[in-house]
Design an enzyme around this catalytic site. Structure first.
Site, PDB file in Angstrom:
ATOM      1  N   GLY A  17       0.716  -1.193  -0.006  1.00  0.00           N
ATOM      2  CA  GLY A  17       0.043  -0.084  -0.011  1.00  0.00           C
ATOM      3  C   GLY A  17       0.732   1.221   0.074  1.00  0.00           C
ATOM      4  O   GLY A  17       2.191   1.366  -0.355  1.00  0.00           O
ATOM      5  N   GLY A  18       0.115   2.510  -0.014  1.00  0.00           N
ATOM      6  CA  GLY A  18       0.974   3.635   0.038  1.00  0.00           C
ATOM      7  C   GLY A  18       1.782   3.672   1.332  1.00  0.00           C
ATOM      8  O   GLY A  18       2.749   4.770   1.452  1.00  0.00           O
ATOM      9  N   GLY A  20       3.651   1.217   2.554  1.00  0.00           N
ATOM     10  CA  GLY A  20       4.572   0.208   2.913  1.00  0.00           C
ATOM     11  C   GLY A  20       4.070  -0.998   2.439  1.00  0.00           C
ATOM     12  O   GLY A  20       3.207  -1.245   1.745  1.00  0.00           O
ATOM     13  N   VAL A  22       3.884  -5.455   3.345  1.00  0.00           N
ATOM     14  CA  VAL A  22       3.696  -6.258   4.406  1.00  0.00           C
ATOM     15  C   VAL A  22       4.374  -7.788   3.718  1.00  0.00           C
ATOM     16  O   VAL A  22       3.580  -7.995   2.962  1.00  0.00           O
ATOM     17  CB  VAL A  22       2.344  -6.552   5.180  1.00  0.00           C
ATOM     18  CG1 VAL A  22       2.400  -7.402   6.255  1.00  0.00           C
ATOM     19  CG2 VAL A  22       1.903  -5.017   5.685  1.00  0.00           C
ATOM     20  N   LYS A  37       6.321  -5.598   8.494  1.00  0.00           N
ATOM     21  CA  LYS A  37       5.741  -4.385   7.657  1.00  0.00           C
ATOM     22  C   LYS A  37       7.181  -3.473   7.427  1.00  0.00           C
ATOM     23  O   LYS A  37       7.705  -3.102   8.433  1.00  0.00           O
ATOM     24  CB  LYS A  37       4.859  -3.758   8.243  1.00  0.00           C
ATOM     25  CG  LYS A  37       4.300  -2.501   7.484  1.00  0.00           C
ATOM     26  CD  LYS A  37       3.069  -1.758   8.087  1.00  0.00           C
ATOM     27  CE  LYS A  37       2.596  -0.758   6.782  1.00  0.00           C
ATOM     28  NZ  LYS A  37       1.381   0.118   7.177  1.00  0.00           N
ATOM     29  N   ASP A 128      -6.043   5.199  11.704  1.00  0.00           N
ATOM     30  CA  ASP A 128      -6.440   4.604  10.471  1.00  0.00           C
ATOM     31  C   ASP A 128      -7.459   3.399  10.544  1.00  0.00           C
ATOM     32  O   ASP A 128      -7.041   2.197  10.035  1.00  0.00           O
ATOM     33  CB  ASP A 128      -5.254   4.529   9.641  1.00  0.00           C
ATOM     34  CG  ASP A 128      -5.448   4.268   8.396  1.00  0.00           C
ATOM     35  OD1 ASP A 128      -6.552   4.660   7.613  1.00  0.00           O
ATOM     36  OD2 ASP A 128      -4.416   3.469   7.452  1.00  0.00           O
TER      37      ASP A 128
END
Length: 471
Positions: A17-18, A20, A22, A37, A128
């Protein structure tokens, strides 16, 4: 190509994702899978200190509904968070394939609220709360992942880049401070989506900014959902309170939210609806390798933990040891001989206890209030056994023990210790029995379901003393 992060071997990419990537990793030292991560570090030492402080705070959390952090590895440009691996799926993937039952929705919301309550006790804001950060385990449990986003100040544009538009609150748009009420707003957005199948606000940045800046919100999808018979109006009312534009008009903590969700769960338990585990099982993540290459920053593989430790020891040896080669050799022989003698004379007795988790039964309402897990209970039992019986080796459900001595000698037969845990709505019954005969060294304790971990520790200590009295 580098496939290691410190002492951890990377197996495959799980998600990207934006903020990083995983990866599924493997810790050969403890023979367990981990999730790693890797995210870029912000510029500036002050911001980096803030990120590390948040990571330490998250690592101090001990709740089964929050993904546990085991290790943190920092390089000049990146941070790697080594976490517990949760086989299963995430809520984003699940919602793309199935409409959740009311029972599943309430369980998810209740567990997320409990996780937020645990974090708020140490002043931590998630920042988040979105569907991809809610993990559903293969057993049907819930784990909240990716704490610490609030450590990095973000604009709506940054939120969009991180894929977090679904968690935006008015505070983000207006540039105001975030707190627990921001997380509760995001929980309201998540509930709205699980109930209606639609996002409460637009999912493009400019439209979301305009909608969230309004003084009040129209929620037509929720109104339509509420109009159907069998849908509890109290749940729709709770969602509307969570989605108030002004933080002061939302619930101010998780206590009332959890209480209302628990009440609704009890009412819905009478309905014959599929549970979360049954609904999620067809969509669990395949546990197999992927063809996607592992793109790991080379800086993580330059110095492994073992190599780094060896370098430090060699440096210390050069600084402190005699210059003469003969003197060094003599000193090394003395050290080896001394250590061998100490290990021989102080080796522990090889008594063996097999800990059997004979029975676990936890009611659905107790799950939301329990402050310890079955694993926590076993960990406490293991700790007290090791303190009570020095040199003991634990087998079975307990954590494995490391012992020194003659590894090729046969171990004596293991004694049995059965542990039972049964939790109802208000109380938990914990039972320990040593041996197989009824009544032989059997003790039990009754604890309130929401007892503090310290109380569990004290009771388990007393039980171990009673089961293994001084001889």
């Amino acid at each position: 190509m580098n496939t290691t992060v410190g002492p951890y071997e990377l197996v495959r990419l799980i998600a990207s994702g934006g903020q990083g990537q995983v990866y599924l990793g493997y810790d050969a030292r403890l023979c367990r899978q981990v999730a790693i991560k890797i995210r870029p570090l912000p510029e500036g030492r002050a911001m980096r200190r803030t990120v590390m402080r948040e990571a330490r705070l998250v690592a101090s959390l001990n709740d089964e509904r929050i993904v546990k952090i085991f290790d943190v590895i920092e390089t000049p440009a990146h941070l790697a968070l080594v976490m517990a691996y949760v086989p299963g799926t995430d809520l984003e993937h699940l919602l793309g394939h199935v409409s959740l039952s009311l029972a599943s929705t309430l369980k998810l919301a209740c567990d997320v609220a409990v996780a937020l309550a645990a974090a708020s006790q140490i002043g931590l804001v998630h920042g988040d709360i979105k569907a991809s950060n809610v993990l559903v385990s293969e057993a049907g449990g819930i784990c909240l992942a990716d704490f610490g986003t609030a450590a990095i100040p973000s604009s709506p544009e940054a939120a969009l880049a991180g894929g977090s538009l679904s968690a935006l609150a008015p505070e983000h748009v207006l540039g105001e401070p975030v707190d627990l009420r921001t997380d509760l707003f995001a929980l309201g957005r998540l509930l709205h989506r699980m109930l209606t199948g639609e996002h409460a606000f637009p999912m493009t940045l400019q439209a979301a900014e305009r909608a969230l800046a309004a003084s009040r919100y129209e929620l037509p999808a929720l109104t339509e959902w509420e109009s159907h018979s069998g849908h509890p109006p109290a749940l729709a009312a709770l969602v509307r309170r969570l989605l108030q534009a002004e933080p002061a008009r939302r619930p101010q903590d998780t206590h009332l939210v959890r209480r209302e969700l628990r009440t609704l769960r009890l009412e819905c338990s009478l309905l014959s609806e599929p549970g979360l585990q049954a609904q999620a099982a067809p969509y669990f993540r395949p546990e197999s390798a992927t063809e996607e290459p592992l793109d790991i920053p080379d800086e993580f593989g330059q110095i492994s933990g073992r190599r780094r430790a060896g370098m430090e020891l060699r440096s210390l040896w050069r600084q402190r040891m005699p210059v003469s080669g003969a003197a060094r050799a003599a000193l090394a022989l003395m050290l080896v001989g001394g250590m061998a003698g100490i290990m021989w004379w102080t080796r522990p007795a090889q008594s063996v206890i097999e800990v059997d988790l004979a029975d676990i039964e936890i009611s659905p309402s107790a799950v939301s209030v329990l402050r310890v897990t079955a694993d926590d209970v076993l960990g406490l039992v293991s700790r007290e056994l090791e303190q009570r019986l020095p040199g003991v080796r634990l087998l079975g459900a307990a954590r494995p023990s490391v012992i020194y001595g003659d590894g090729d000698l046969p171990l004596p037969a293991a004694a049995k210790l059965s542990v039972q845990l049964r939790c109802g709505d208000d109380f938990c019954l914990l039972v320990m029995q040593r041996g197989l005969l009824p009544g032989e060294h059997r003790v039990q304790r009754l604890l309130v379901a929401d007892a503090a971990p310290e109380r569990w520790s004290d009771e388990i200590r007393q039980m171990v003393v009673a089961v293994y009295p001084a001889e």
